[in-house]
Design a protein around this motif. Structure first.
Motif, PDB file in Angstrom:
ATOM      1  N   ARG A 132       0.928  -0.740   0.185  1.00 31.52           N
ATOM      2  CA  ARG A 132      -0.007   0.022  -0.338  1.00 31.52           C
ATOM      3  C   ARG A 132       0.278   1.213  -0.282  1.00 31.52           C
ATOM      4  O   ARG A 132       0.444   2.204   0.093  1.00 31.52           O
ATOM      5  N   ARG A 133       1.827   0.833  -0.195  1.00 31.69           N
ATOM      6  CA  ARG A 133       2.987   2.178  -0.046  1.00 31.69           C
ATOM      7  C   ARG A 133       3.463   2.639  -1.402  1.00 31.69           C
ATOM      8  O   ARG A 133       2.405   2.570  -2.503  1.00 31.69           O
ATOM      9  N   ASP A 134       4.794   3.338  -1.876  1.00 33.02           N
ATOM     10  CA  ASP A 134       4.818   3.955  -3.413  1.00 33.02           C
ATOM     11  C   ASP A 134       5.686   1.866  -3.596  1.00 33.02           C
ATOM     12  O   ASP A 134       6.978   1.595  -3.241  1.00 33.02           O
ATOM     13  N   ASP A 194       1.444  -6.322   3.224  1.00 34.97           N
ATOM     14  CA  ASP A 194       0.415  -4.977   3.775  1.00 34.97           C
ATOM     15  C   ASP A 194      -0.674  -4.556   2.797  1.00 34.97           C
ATOM     16  O   ASP A 194      -0.857  -3.880   2.442  1.00 34.97           O
ATOM     17  N   ASN A 439       5.680  10.765   4.335  1.00 27.98           N
ATOM     18  CA  ASN A 439       4.728   9.516   4.446  1.00 27.98           C
ATOM     19  C   ASN A 439       5.371   9.579   2.739  1.00 27.98           C
ATOM     20  O   ASN A 439       6.037   8.154   2.469  1.00 27.98           O
ATOM     21  N   ASP A 440       5.224  10.804   1.746  1.00 24.71           N
ATOM     22  CA  ASP A 440       6.039  10.928   0.717  1.00 24.71           C
ATOM     23  C   ASP A 440       7.426  11.391   0.495  1.00 24.71           C
ATOM     24  O   ASP A 440       7.779  11.726   0.746  1.00 24.71           O
ATOM     25  N   GLN A 459       7.549   5.756   2.982  1.00 24.23           N
ATOM     26  CA  GLN A 459       7.757   4.897   1.835  1.00 24.23           C
ATOM     27  C   GLN A 459       9.141   4.879   0.920  1.00 24.23           C
ATOM     28  O   GLN A 459       9.647   3.270   1.453  1.00 24.23           O
ATOM     29  N   SER A 462      10.098   2.309   4.167  1.00 23.02           N
ATOM     30  CA  SER A 462       9.857   0.897   4.326  1.00 23.02           C
ATOM     31  C   SER A 462      10.050   0.056   3.399  1.00 23.02           C
ATOM     32  O   SER A 462      10.348  -1.665   3.280  1.00 23.02           O
TER      33      SER A 462
END
Length: 552
Positions: A132-134, A194, A439-440, A459, A462
């Motif tokens: 669910r991230r990049d 995830d 987050n980004d 991102q 992770s």
């Protein structure tokens, strides 16, 4: 021509745009052929004096339009017929392009694409069940490490985009056994998931297919780790908590030093390369530490990743933290040059402000030493912060004591809020260390421009957490800190400090020696058997040193 058949018996008002386009294309094509055939038939009778049937003329025109030939009619003598044949030939080329665009290409685009056909043969690989991230960042990290994988993505458009970009991705539901089988789950060695609340279902289904599977799961809360372990998850990764803990470690100095008094002459410091540092963009071997005879560059943190040893061509960027060992006075002399305009050591008795008291802020608070004064801020009273308020309001930061604080740790959930908090805090204090979570990944540079000193992106971290877990390394682990220990000098007798420092591939290095109550760090000093040496390295490296070198 299924689309054309669907047009029969349908009123024009009920046709789709696609059907209208196809209908117009067919009518136009037939009209062009008829007009050209009638004109050609007239020309053969009038201009060439070779009358023939209309059917023969249709055949010749179709041959010319499709570039398959002209038959026995070739060899026209009149200028008018030659011009007409040129027009027919050019019309054939135009009709070919229109047919390709209107009919052929859309048919291929509408044909279902089986992404499974693009997967290579899999064995002992990694199955990623949702991310669910990049996703691109994660897959880039895996490919850089040469790790084979298969990603199951529930969103069809995203799965196709990733597959078109060359990644090993398929569309599917990882809760379904059939879709896990398509990713060859029975031959996989690791599952990464995830998927939030769907994690339990995915893990149980995957373990049913492969009971030897190792499982890594992302979780938003550390409170779920125990439950996930009961399901069969080998390691839970709470990125918010890990980053909060890491930011707290950057706000203090976690160093273990031998108890003997003369060890106080040897210091281990973490020096942050800020955005205004003159060494921004320089290589490690170009830093003043490398050439300094009394200092040792032990390790470095790059975007939260510990590198030990450092490579000479590693680039110093505004997020790099260098771990330096040597006499405290010597470190102070180079700290300002490396760090930038603001450089002051954060003492254990300092005051730290934590802005955002969610999962990351709580982890940061728990990681800070007990003798550090901490003030927490959050806009929700349910989280029981010290101050309830908006962190983007100057009054809130003023009430928290931003002017006297040594560090501000920003762990708010929204990147826009984090950037505004950085800017306001920097306007209130030019000295405070600002350490931020975003987050980004794309918000890292704006955070530096706003005034942050150290930034970690969820991102990026992770992706590296997963890649290094798969690769068998540890990142963002609080046990992977630098230790400084005293040992007997006998194993190094006859070597100069320069020689003892040179081999950093083992993970530890000799940074100085004690002789007659005096500490020596000059690299030209020769180690004697009666000396005590100071050795720095990670916990794991020091334990290996104590087992293999520092033995009675």
């Amino acid at each position: 021509m299924r689309e054309l058949r669907n047009i029969e018996g349908v009123h024009p008002r009920d046709l789709t745009n696609r059907q209208r386009l196809l209908l117009g294309f067919v009518i136009g094509l037939v009209s062009v052929v008829l007009v050209l055939s009638i004109t050609y038939n007239w020309g053969m009778r009038t201009l060439e004096d070779r009358p023939q049937s209309i059917f023969r003329s249709v055949q010749v025109v179709v041959q010319a339009l499709t570039t398959t030939g002209f038959g026995g009619d070739a060899g026209w003598t009149s200028p008018g017929m030659n011009v007409l044949m040129t027009i027919i030939q050019v019309s054939g080329v135009v009709i070919g392009f229109v047919t390709l665009r209107v009919l052929i290409i859309p048919l291929y685009e509408r044909t279902p694409l089986n992404l499974d056909d693009r997967l290579t043969s899999k064995s002992d690989h990694v199955v990623i069940a949702e991310y669910r991230r990049d996703t691109d960042l994660l897959l880039e990290e895996l490919e850089e490490l040469g790790i084979d994988y298969a990603l199951i993505e529930s969103d069809e458009e995203e799965a196709k985009r990733l597959s078109d970009d060359g990644y090993q991705a398929i569309k599917g539901d990882p809760e379904e056994r059939d879709d896990l089988d398509r990713a060859t789950i029975e031959r996989a060695s690791l599952l990464i998931t995830d998927a939030g609340d769907n994690t339990a279902s995915i893990v149980l289904t995957a373990l049913e297919a492969n009971e030897d599977l190792r499982v890594i799961s992302f979780t938003e809360s550390t409170r779920r780790e125990r439950a996930l372990a009961e399901l069969g998850v080998d390691r839970s990764i709470p990125p918010h908590a890990l980053i909060g803990r890491r930011l707290a470690e950057k706000a203090t100095l976690p160093v273990t030093i031998d108890e003997r008094s003369d060890a106080d002459d040897i210091d281990v410091r973490e020096i942050l390369v800020r955005r205004d540092s003159p060494l921004h963009g320089a290589r490690v071997d170009e830093s003043p530490i490398t050439a300094h005879p009394d200092l040792t560059l032990v390790a470095g943190w790059f975007d939260g990743e510990l590198r030990l040893p450092l490579a000479a061509d590693d680039e110093l960027t505004p997020n790099t933290v260098l771990v330096v060992a040597g006499p405290e006075s010597e470190i102070d002399d180079v700290a300002n040059e490396i760090a930038g305009g603001r450089s002051r050591r954060i003492e254990r008795s300092s005051t730290v402000i934590v802005a955002g008291f969610g999962e990351g802020g709580t982890a940061a608070l728990e990681a800070l030493p007990e003798d550090v004064s901490v003030t927490t801020i959050d806009d929700s009273a349910d989280r029981t912060p010290d101050i309830v308020g908006d962190v983007t309001e100057p009054e809130t930061l003023h009430d928290a004591g931003i002017e006297e604080a040594s560090a501000l740790i920003v762990t708010v959930d929204d990147d826009s809020t984090a950037l505004l908090t950085i800017a306001i805090a920097r306007s209130l204090s030019s000295e405070v260390e600002i350490l931020v979570r975003v987050n980004d990944t794309e918000k890292v540079r704006p955070a530096f421009r706003a005034g942050a000193d150290y930034v970690l992106a969820i991102q990026r971290v992770s992706a590296r957490l997963v890649a290094t877990e798969v690769h068998g390394e540890r990142v963002m682990d609080p046990t992977s800190q630098i230790r400084l220990v005293r040992a007997e000098g006998a194993p190094f007798a006859g070597q100069r400090l320069e020689e003892a420092r040179r081999n950093t591939e083992r993970g530890w290095t000799v940074i100085g020696l004690s002789r007659g109550g005096t500490v020596h760090t000059d690299e030209r000093t020769t180690i004697e058997a009666d000396d005590d040496v100071f050795v720095a390295g990670s916990d794991a490296a020091i334990q290996e040193f104590e087992r293999t070198v520092d033995t009675p």
